[in-house]
Design an enzyme around this catalytic site. Structure first.
Site, PDB file in Angstrom:
ATOM      1  N   HIS A   1       0.884  -1.286  -0.124  1.00 40.14           N
ATOM      2  CA  HIS A   1      -0.110  -0.143  -0.054  1.00 40.14           C
ATOM      3  C   HIS A   1       0.898   1.235  -0.080  1.00 40.14           C
ATOM      4  O   HIS A   1       0.457   2.142   0.446  1.00 40.14           O
ATOM      5  CB  HIS A   1      -1.037  -0.062   1.154  1.00 40.14           C
ATOM      6  CG  HIS A   1      -2.021  -1.085   1.098  1.00 40.14           C
ATOM      7  ND1 HIS A   1      -2.794  -1.662   2.083  1.00 40.14           N
ATOM      8  CD2 HIS A   1      -2.512  -1.723   0.138  1.00 40.14           C
ATOM      9  CE1 HIS A   1      -3.722  -2.465   1.814  1.00 40.14           C
ATOM     10  NE2 HIS A   1      -3.419  -2.604   0.419  1.00 40.14           N
TER      11      HIS A   1
ATOM     12  N   ASN B   1      -3.070 -12.426  15.824  1.00 38.89           N
ATOM     13  CA  ASN B   1      -3.814 -11.241  15.913  1.00 38.89           C
ATOM     14  C   ASN B   1      -4.265 -10.878  17.221  1.00 38.89           C
ATOM     15  O   ASN B   1      -4.467 -11.819  17.982  1.00 38.89           O
ATOM     16  CB  ASN B   1      -4.786 -11.282  14.844  1.00 38.89           C
ATOM     17  CG  ASN B   1      -5.060  -9.965  14.407  1.00 38.89           C
ATOM     18  OD1 ASN B   1      -4.642  -9.169  13.670  1.00 38.89           O
ATOM     19  ND2 ASN B   1      -6.462  -9.425  14.668  1.00 38.89           N
TER      20      ASN B   1
HETATM   21  C1  BJW Z   1      -3.214  -6.270  16.725  1.00 42.42           C
HETATM   22  C2  BJW Z   1      -2.610  -5.526  17.627  1.00 42.42           C
HETATM   23  C3  BJW Z   1      -1.241  -5.879  18.045  1.00 42.42           C
HETATM   24  C4  BJW Z   1      -4.276  -4.484  17.003  1.00 42.42           C
HETATM   25  N1  BJW Z   1      -1.087  -7.101  17.809  1.00 42.42           N
HETATM   26  N2  BJW Z   1      -2.793  -7.384  16.355  1.00 42.42           N
HETATM   27  C5  BJW Z   1     -13.128  -7.861  -2.966  1.00 42.42           C
HETATM   28  C6  BJW Z   1     -14.096  -7.783  -2.066  1.00 42.42           C
HETATM   29  C7  BJW Z   1     -14.500  -6.629  -1.516  1.00 42.42           C
HETATM   30  C8  BJW Z   1     -13.843  -5.377  -1.781  1.00 42.42           C
HETATM   31  C9  BJW Z   1     -12.969  -5.339  -2.622  1.00 42.42           C
HETATM   32  C10 BJW Z   1     -12.278  -6.479  -3.392  1.00 42.42           C
HETATM   33  N3  BJW Z   1     -11.365  -6.086  -3.954  1.00 42.42           N
HETATM   34  C11 BJW Z   1     -11.099  -4.932  -3.783  1.00 42.42           C
HETATM   35  C12 BJW Z   1     -12.195  -4.301  -3.097  1.00 42.42           C
HETATM   36  C13 BJW Z   1     -12.269  -2.762  -2.923  1.00 42.42           C
HETATM   37  C14 BJW Z   1     -11.154  -2.296  -1.706  1.00 42.42           C
HETATM   38  C15 BJW Z   1     -11.493  -3.191  -0.527  1.00 42.42           C
HETATM   39  O1  BJW Z   1     -10.981  -3.961  -0.111  1.00 42.42           O
HETATM   40  N4  BJW Z   1     -12.493  -2.696   0.257  1.00 42.42           N
HETATM   41  C16 BJW Z   1     -12.864  -3.615   1.549  1.00 42.42           C
HETATM   42  C17 BJW Z   1     -12.617  -2.607   2.712  1.00 42.42           C
HETATM   43  C18 BJW Z   1     -14.396  -3.819   1.626  1.00 42.42           C
HETATM   44  N5  BJW Z   1     -10.118  -2.553  -2.284  1.00 42.42           N
HETATM   45  C19 BJW Z   1      -9.423  -1.502  -2.814  1.00 42.42           C
HETATM   46  O2  BJW Z   1      -9.954  -0.651  -3.191  1.00 42.42           O
HETATM   47  C20 BJW Z   1      -7.769  -1.776  -3.277  1.00 42.42           C
HETATM   48  N6  BJW Z   1      -7.720  -1.572  -4.739  1.00 42.42           N
HETATM   49  C21 BJW Z   1      -8.023  -2.316  -5.410  1.00 42.42           C
HETATM   50  O3  BJW Z   1      -8.664  -3.408  -4.909  1.00 42.42           O
HETATM   51  O4  BJW Z   1      -7.856  -1.884  -6.760  1.00 42.42           O
HETATM   52  C22 BJW Z   1      -8.581  -2.663  -7.749  1.00 42.42           C
HETATM   53  C23 BJW Z   1      -8.668  -1.979  -8.906  1.00 42.42           C
HETATM   54  C24 BJW Z   1      -8.892  -2.695 -10.327  1.00 42.42           C
HETATM   55  C25 BJW Z   1      -9.173  -1.756 -11.218  1.00 42.42           C
HETATM   56  C26 BJW Z   1      -9.187  -0.347 -11.310  1.00 42.42           C
HETATM   57  C27 BJW Z   1      -9.050   0.246 -10.071  1.00 42.42           C
HETATM   58  C28 BJW Z   1      -8.789  -0.444  -9.026  1.00 42.42           C
HETATM   59  C29 BJW Z   1      -6.969  -0.815  -2.519  1.00 42.42           C
HETATM   60  C30 BJW Z   1      -6.930  -0.890  -0.973  1.00 42.42           C
HETATM   61  C31 BJW Z   1      -6.127   0.298  -0.507  1.00 42.42           C
HETATM   62  C32 BJW Z   1      -6.083   0.279   1.216  1.00 42.42           C
HETATM   63  N7  BJW Z   1      -5.634   1.474   1.588  1.00 42.42           N
HETATM   64  C33 BJW Z   1      -5.698   1.702   2.872  1.00 42.42           C
HETATM   65  C34 BJW Z   1      -4.939   3.082   3.249  1.00 42.42           C
HETATM   66  C35 BJW Z   1      -3.506   3.287   2.848  1.00 42.42           C
HETATM   67  C36 BJW Z   1      -3.183   4.546   3.097  1.00 42.42           C
HETATM   68  C37 BJW Z   1      -3.059   5.210   4.385  1.00 42.42           C
HETATM   69  O5  BJW Z   1      -2.345   4.453   5.499  1.00 42.42           O
HETATM   70  O6  BJW Z   1      -3.716   6.062   4.690  1.00 42.42           O
HETATM   71  O7  BJW Z   1      -4.491   0.648   3.688  1.00 42.42           O
HETATM   72  S1  BJW Z   1      -7.012   1.350   3.936  1.00 42.42           S
HETATM   73  C38 BJW Z   1      -6.166   0.620   5.423  1.00 42.42           C
HETATM   74  O8  BJW Z   1      -6.735  -0.758   5.446  1.00 42.42           O
HETATM   75  C39 BJW Z   1      -4.751   0.427   5.027  1.00 42.42           C
HETATM   76  C40 BJW Z   1      -4.482  -0.768   5.484  1.00 42.42           C
HETATM   77  O9  BJW Z   1      -3.079  -1.135   4.857  1.00 42.42           O
HETATM   78  C41 BJW Z   1      -5.556  -1.448   5.001  1.00 42.42           C
HETATM   79  C42 BJW Z   1      -5.674  -3.182   5.991  1.00 42.42           C
HETATM   80  O10 BJW Z   1      -5.917  -2.653   7.419  1.00 42.42           O
HETATM   81  P1  BJW Z   1      -5.072  -3.384   8.259  1.00 42.42           P
HETATM   82  O11 BJW Z   1      -3.449  -3.486   8.228  1.00 42.42           O
HETATM   83  O12 BJW Z   1      -5.635  -4.912   8.239  1.00 42.42           O
HETATM   84  O13 BJW Z   1      -5.569  -2.628   9.677  1.00 42.42           O
HETATM   85  P2  BJW Z   1      -6.860  -2.925  10.563  1.00 42.42           P
HETATM   86  O14 BJW Z   1      -7.085  -1.709  11.271  1.00 42.42           O
HETATM   87  O15 BJW Z   1      -8.079  -3.104   9.709  1.00 42.42           O
HETATM   88  O16 BJW Z   1      -6.641  -4.194  11.468  1.00 42.42           O
HETATM   89  C43 BJW Z   1      -5.601  -4.258  12.479  1.00 42.42           C
HETATM   90  C44 BJW Z   1      -5.948  -5.774  13.015  1.00 42.42           C
HETATM   91  O17 BJW Z   1      -4.826  -5.618  14.147  1.00 42.42           O
HETATM   92  C45 BJW Z   1      -6.983  -5.778  14.019  1.00 42.42           C
HETATM   93  O18 BJW Z   1      -7.616  -7.034  13.597  1.00 42.42           O
HETATM   94  C46 BJW Z   1      -6.733  -5.830  15.429  1.00 42.42           C
HETATM   95  O19 BJW Z   1      -7.270  -6.519  16.268  1.00 42.42           O
HETATM   96  C47 BJW Z   1      -5.294  -6.126  15.392  1.00 42.42           C
HETATM   97  N8  BJW Z   1      -4.311  -5.603  16.346  1.00 42.42           N
HETATM   98  N9  BJW Z   1      -3.405  -4.294  17.997  1.00 42.42           N
HETATM   99  C48 BJW Z   1      -1.454  -7.795  16.860  1.00 42.42           C
HETATM  100  N10 BJW Z   1      -0.683  -5.169  19.151  1.00 42.42           N
END
Ligand code: BJW
Length: 248
Positions: free
Chosen positions: A118, A211
């Site tokens: 990302h 996690n």
């Molecule tokens: C602990 C802890 C500790 C706490 N120890 N654990 C298929 C199905 C449905 C939707 C889609 C799909 N394919 C694509 C989509 C759309 C979309 C998507 O996924 N949407 C869903 C949310 C529904 N995806 C996209 O749009 C992606 N692009 C794409 O698919 O392009 C295709 C395309 C094709 C053709 C033309 C155009 C496009 C892009 C996704 C980009 C995500 N961006 C972000 C922001 C990044 C920039 C920024 O930082 O601002 O990325 S959103 C945010 O979520 C960030 C993260 O990397 C990402 C994931 O989050 P993460 O890391 O999992 O964090 P959390 O908070 O969710 O979870 C943390 C976990 O840790 C929790 O479970 C806690 O319990 C745990 N935890 N403390 C261990 N100490």
């Protein structure tokens, strides 16, 4: 529980891949996205801050939000989870670290060849052409690109944007080829990153989740350790390789 089967798999595997998410950086003081009280999306609307449409509608708001997050990050250091993972990698012939995080803390902990799915919040590019820019006039928010005049933005992947093609291909290859796949500190809700664990499962890998709480992957994982990455990863390092992470 760390079983003899898991010890054997991690000690004897040639190829191991790991994907990390915001949870691994939580203990460094960086907010996650989806934690109920403390996650960024509990306070801020992702559709107003993390999409290209939001940037076009209000570039100043988006630029300033990322400037604030860079300030937060400046005060943060890698934690024991990052450090343990970088040490685990040294025991495995082909270890591929894949991160969704944009904070660069794995590299700061010594991890090498990290695939950043990302992007990276410390890099800046222009909206129209993706020119990478390292210096700009801080009077404007956002400043114009010195090469083409379009607006500068953080080099991160927003919702609806493609992931970097090469990074995604390398990550998919690592997931498909590994013998053990670790999923650490990610809610597994964002695609295509979330799919990598299932690709690894489909290719016959042993999947291990670490996690703080259950995720959609938990029921499918061969091992699921509930707890903080900063406790669980040093524990694995100690129990499997008898190595400890030194205190900072
Ligand atoms: C602990 C802890 C500790 C706490 N120890 N654990 C298929 C199905 C449905 C939707 C889609 C799909 N394919 C694509 C989509 C759309 C979309 C998507 O996924 N949407 C869903 C949310 C529904 N995806 C996209 O749009 C992606 N692009 C794409 O698919 O392009 C295709 C395309 C094709 C053709 C033309 C155009 C496009 C892009 C996704 C980009 C995500 N961006 C972000 C922001 C990044 C920039 C920024 O930082 O601002 O990325 S959103 C945010 O979520 C960030 C993260 O990397 C990402 C994931 O989050 P993460 O890391 O999992 O964090 P959390 O908070 O969710 O979870 C943390 C976990 O840790 C929790 O479970 C806690 O319990 C745990 N935890 N403390 C261990 N100490």
């Amino acid at each position: 529980m760390v079983t003899p089967e898991l010890i054997d798999a991690l000690k004897n595997s040639r190829r191991v891949a790991a994907i990390t998410g915001a949870g691994i950086s939580a203990e460094s003081g960086i907010p996650t996205f989806r934690d109920a009280q403390t996650g960024l999306w509990a306070k801020y609307d992702p559709m107003q801050l993390a999409t290209p449409e939001a940037f076009l509608e209000n570039p100043e708001r988006v630029w300033n939000w990322y400037a604030w997050r860079r300030e937060l990050l400046a005060a943060c250091r890698p934690n024991k989870g990052h450090q343990a993972l970088s040490r685990i990698a040294r025991h495995i012939p082909e270890f591929q670290l894949i991160t969704q995080n944009v904070d660069g803390l794995h590299q700061a902990a010594g991890s090498q060849d990290v695939i950043e799915l990302h992007g990276n919040i410390q890099r800046t590019k222009c909206f129209d052409h993706g020119h990478t820019v390292e210096q700009w006039d801080a009077q404007q928010a956002p400043p114009p690109c010195p090469y083409c005049g379009s607006l500068l933005r953080p080099d991160v992947v927003w919702f609806g944007e493609m992931l970097p093609v090469q990074a995604l291909q390398q990550a998919e290859q690592a997931a498909a080829r590994c013998e053990v796949f670790l999923s650490i500190g990610t809610s597994g809700q964002v695609y295509p990153a979330a799919d990598l664990a299932y690709q690894a499962l489909a290719s016959g890998a042993m999947v291990v989740e670490i996690n703080a709480e259950p995720t959609p992957l938990t029921a499918r994982a061969h091992y699921a350790f509930t707890g903080k990455a900063g406790d669980q990863l040093p524990r694995l390092l100690a129990e499997i390789w008898q190595e400890s992470v030194p205190d900072a």
